[in-house]
Design a protein around this motif. Structure first.
Motif, short mmCIF file in Angstrom:
data_model
loop_
_atom_site.label_atom_id
_atom_site.label_comp_id
_atom_site.label_asym_id
_atom_site.label_seq_id
_atom_site.Cartn_x
_atom_site.Cartn_y
_atom_site.Cartn_z
N ASN A 109 0.98 -1.10 -0.10
CA ASN A 109 0.08 -0.32 0.05
C ASN A 109 1.16 1.39 0.25
O ASN A 109 0.77 2.55 0.85
CB ASN A 109 -0.78 0.03 1.37
N GLU A 110 1.82 1.24 -0.95
CA GLU A 110 2.75 2.78 -1.07
C GLU A 110 3.35 3.11 0.17
O GLU A 110 3.94 3.89 0.69
CB GLU A 110 1.73 3.36 -1.49
N GLN A 111 3.81 1.63 1.31
CA GLN A 111 4.37 2.28 2.30
C GLN A 111 5.52 0.81 2.88
O GLN A 111 5.22 0.32 1.80
CB GLN A 111 3.56 2.54 3.61
N MET A 112 6.60 1.36 2.87
CA MET A 112 7.62 -0.01 3.38
C MET A 112 7.44 -0.55 4.97
O MET A 112 6.93 1.10 5.67
CB MET A 112 9.44 0.77 3.46
N ILE A 113 6.92 -1.73 5.02
CA ILE A 113 5.92 -2.16 6.09
C ILE A 113 7.36 -3.36 7.30
O ILE A 113 7.68 -3.98 6.09
CB ILE A 113 4.66 -2.82 5.96
#
Length: 340
Positions: A35-39
């Motif tokens: 979702n367009e983030q690094m997690i």
């Protein structure tokens, strides 16, 4: 120059990175892009020494799912333990995923900081995630993992610390490219796989990114003109249908069309001009591998992007063929005077 996606780490990952940099409780951290983030997805503590804990990686990664792995060594410097960034991108990954993980890597390196990031390693299958494979990939002088090498590394590390920060500043200051958004990455991937034959991009100066405007399939030669706006500059990719005509320079030739609007601001024109070469480098890079047959720059207020114009760009020009294969004239022979 690097080309980044602009995908940031979320707050949880930032906190975990800050904690693990000074802790012995984490041996490996798995990071994903969602979702367009690094997690943060998973962490494991040490079981053995550095070489022995390479065996943890096999159970952490999935056969077909890319990720980043931050692996802690047993070496420490003035800032804490040194780490290895492993980019795991299976061969079966989609082009978009390969591009995404390649382009996002500078962001995670910047978040982690250069003082504790010792080296990088790229893996495409689980068999690469072994200590022996890692050692073979590294230059001996750059991988001090034995006790003797660690002592020598501490001395060398002190000499390198002053240069690292300056090197990062120089690298960042020379990078004038804007990163593509995830939507732009999707549009490039779809165009590369020939799912679409037209893709349009703009520069978002406020966010300093290259974004996707539209991505379409089945666009005909006479339909391109109506898709290019007259009030702003754009980058456009168009794949000419092979059925359109004979005599192409290539099968399904690709045109990169830089549309310039005379009504656009000076700042917009400068941004598009400055970012064009690095955007083209990204498209031609090994990660994407998009071959562009023609690069065209047009004033969209004066020039109509007609079918004839596009065909003239991708057809082999007969004059060029004649010039290429024309025999050079033989040197003239000097005639003698028979009366002499």
């Amino acid at each position: 120059m690097s080309h980044e996606t602009g995908i940031p780490p979320d707050d949880d990952l930032k906190a975990r990175i800050a904690d693990c940099k000074s802790s012995e409780n984490v041996r490996v951290m798995k990071i994903k892009i969602e979702n367009e983030q690094m997690i943060h997805q998973k962490s494991c503590g040490p079981v053995s020494d550095f070489s022995g804990d390479f065996s943890l990686l096999d159970s952490i990664v999935d056969d077909s799912s890319p990720c980043y792995l931050m692996l802690r060594t047993d070496i420490s410097n003035n800032y804490g333990f040194e780490w290895i960034l492993i980019t795991y991108v299976p061969v079966s990954s989609k082009t978009r995923e390969k591009m995404l993980y390649s382009s996002t890597k500078p962001a995670i390196k910047r978040e982690f900081g250069g003082n504790q990031l010792k080296t990088e390693y790229f893996a495409t299958e689980k068999s690469d995630l072994t200590y022996d494979s890692f050692v073979l990939s590294q230059d001996r002088s750059e991988k001090p993992f034995t006790e003797q090498e660690i002592e020598l590394a501490k001395v060398k590390e002190q000499e390198r610390q002053a240069m690292r920060g300056l090197g990062e500043k120089v690298k960042l200051s020379s990078n004038i490219s804007f990163p593509p958004t995830e939507a732009a990455c999707d549009a490039i991937s779809d165009f590369k796989s020939e799912t679409t034959n037209f893709a349009q991009f703009v520069i978002n100066g406020a966010d300093e990114v290259i974004d996707s405007v539209t991505s379409q399939s089945g666009v005909t030669l006479d339909g391109v003109d109506g898709l290019v706006p007259r009030d702003r500059a754009t980058y456009n990719l168009y794949r000419v249908p092979a059925s359109a005509a004979d005599g192409f320079i290539n099968d399904n030739p690709v045109i990169f069309l830089h549309g310039i609007s005379s009504s656009g601001s000076v700042k917009e024109k400068m941004l598009f001009s400055s970012c064009k070469s690095t955007f083209l480098q990204l498209l031609a890079s090994d990660v994407i591998g998009l071959a562009i047959d023609r690069k065209v720059e047009v004033d969209v207020n004066d020039d109509n992007i007609t079918q004839e114009f596009l065909l003239s760009e991708v057809k082999v020009k007969q004059a060029e063929i004649k010039k290429k294969f024309e025999k050079p004239k033989a040197p003239g022979r000097q005639r003698t005077n028979p009366r002499a």
